[in-house]
Design a protein around this motif. Sequence first.
Motif, short mmCIF file in Angstrom:
data_model
loop_
_atom_site.label_atom_id
_atom_site.label_comp_id
_atom_site.label_asym_id
_atom_site.label_seq_id
_atom_site.Cartn_x
_atom_site.Cartn_y
_atom_site.Cartn_z
N HIS A 13 117.13 57.78 7.52
CA HIS A 13 117.88 57.69 6.27
C HIS A 13 118.93 58.78 6.26
O HIS A 13 118.63 59.95 6.08
N SER A 14 120.18 58.41 6.44
CA SER A 14 121.25 59.39 6.57
C SER A 14 121.66 59.99 5.23
O SER A 14 122.31 61.01 5.20
N ASN A 15 121.28 59.38 4.13
CA ASN A 15 121.68 59.90 2.84
C ASN A 15 120.59 60.75 2.17
O ASN A 15 120.60 60.92 0.97
N CYS A 16 119.67 61.26 2.94
CA CYS A 16 118.59 62.10 2.41
C CYS A 16 119.04 63.56 2.32
O CYS A 16 119.86 64.02 3.10
N ASP A 17 118.47 64.25 1.36
CA ASP A 17 118.74 65.67 1.20
C ASP A 17 117.78 66.52 2.00
O ASP A 17 118.15 67.58 2.52
N LEU A 18 116.54 66.06 2.09
CA LEU A 18 115.48 66.80 2.78
C LEU A 18 114.63 65.83 3.60
O LEU A 18 114.58 64.64 3.28
N ALA A 19 113.96 66.34 4.62
CA ALA A 19 113.02 65.53 5.38
C ALA A 19 111.71 66.31 5.50
O ALA A 19 111.72 67.52 5.72
N LEU A 20 110.60 65.62 5.33
CA LEU A 20 109.27 66.20 5.48
C LEU A 20 108.64 65.56 6.71
O LEU A 20 108.47 64.34 6.75
N ASP A 21 108.34 66.37 7.71
CA ASP A 21 107.85 65.87 8.99
C ASP A 21 106.47 66.44 9.29
O ASP A 21 106.26 67.65 9.27
N SER A 66 108.88 69.79 -6.59
CA SER A 66 110.02 70.52 -7.18
C SER A 66 111.34 69.87 -6.79
O SER A 66 112.24 69.72 -7.62
N ALA A 67 111.45 69.47 -5.53
CA ALA A 67 112.69 68.85 -5.05
C ALA A 67 112.92 67.51 -5.74
O ALA A 67 114.04 67.18 -6.13
N ARG A 68 111.87 66.71 -5.89
CA ARG A 68 112.00 65.41 -6.56
C ARG A 68 112.40 65.60 -8.02
O ARG A 68 113.18 64.83 -8.56
N ALA A 69 111.87 66.64 -8.68
CA ALA A 69 112.22 66.93 -10.07
C ALA A 69 113.71 67.26 -10.20
O ALA A 69 114.31 67.02 -11.25
N GLN A 70 114.31 67.77 -9.13
CA GLN A 70 115.73 68.09 -9.11
C GLN A 70 116.60 66.90 -8.70
O GLN A 70 117.81 67.00 -8.65
N GLY A 71 115.94 65.79 -8.36
CA GLY A 71 116.68 64.57 -8.00
C GLY A 71 117.02 64.44 -6.52
O GLY A 71 117.84 63.59 -6.16
N PHE A 72 116.41 65.24 -5.66
CA PHE A 72 116.69 65.16 -4.23
C PHE A 72 116.00 63.94 -3.62
O PHE A 72 114.90 63.58 -4.01
N ARG A 73 116.66 63.35 -2.62
CA ARG A 73 116.07 62.24 -1.85
C ARG A 73 115.43 62.82 -0.60
O ARG A 73 116.03 63.64 0.08
N ILE A 74 114.21 62.38 -0.30
CA ILE A 74 113.43 62.98 0.77
C ILE A 74 112.95 61.90 1.73
O ILE A 74 112.42 60.87 1.31
N GLU A 75 113.13 62.15 3.01
CA GLU A 75 112.60 61.27 4.05
C GLU A 75 111.26 61.84 4.49
O GLU A 75 111.16 63.00 4.86
N PHE A 76 110.22 61.01 4.43
CA PHE A 76 108.88 61.40 4.87
C PHE A 76 108.65 60.84 6.26
O PHE A 76 108.80 59.64 6.48
N VAL A 77 108.31 61.71 7.20
CA VAL A 77 108.04 61.30 8.58
C VAL A 77 106.58 61.62 8.87
O VAL A 77 106.20 62.78 9.02
N GLY A 78 105.74 60.60 8.88
CA GLY A 78 104.31 60.79 9.11
C GLY A 78 103.85 60.06 10.35
O GLY A 78 104.66 59.46 11.07
N PRO A 79 102.56 60.08 10.60
CA PRO A 79 102.02 59.41 11.78
C PRO A 79 102.29 57.91 11.81
O PRO A 79 102.39 57.31 12.86
N GLY A 80 102.45 57.29 10.65
CA GLY A 80 102.69 55.85 10.58
C GLY A 80 104.15 55.45 10.57
O GLY A 80 104.46 54.28 10.47
N GLY A 81 105.06 56.40 10.63
CA GLY A 81 106.47 56.07 10.62
C GLY A 81 107.22 56.85 9.56
O GLY A 81 106.79 57.89 9.10
#
Length: 101
Positions: free
Chosen positions: A25-33, A82-97
Amino acid sequence: MPTDFNRSRKSEAQHSGAAWPAPQHSNCDLALDHKTVDQWEISIRSERADAWVRTELSQPFGHCLGGRITVDVLSADRFIKSARAQGFRIEFVGPGGKDLL
């Protein structure tokens, strides 16, 4: 039709998307890996998120980040809330994709 033909077509269909990379997702503000059982990495992907993180973690410490923060699962959860409360979009990268939060 012969059984072997059906099996080969099924196998072909299952593997047809194997060469395609996972979506990013190129329009994300943060990524959680997810790195290890007890380690997560937060990557900063936008200037707006970078400014927010530096402010949240204080200016002196924020300059040492290099765009990535390694945390445990509880810290990641607090940070993402906290990031979601500020309106940031986050990409989650987990074991399932990957998924967009």
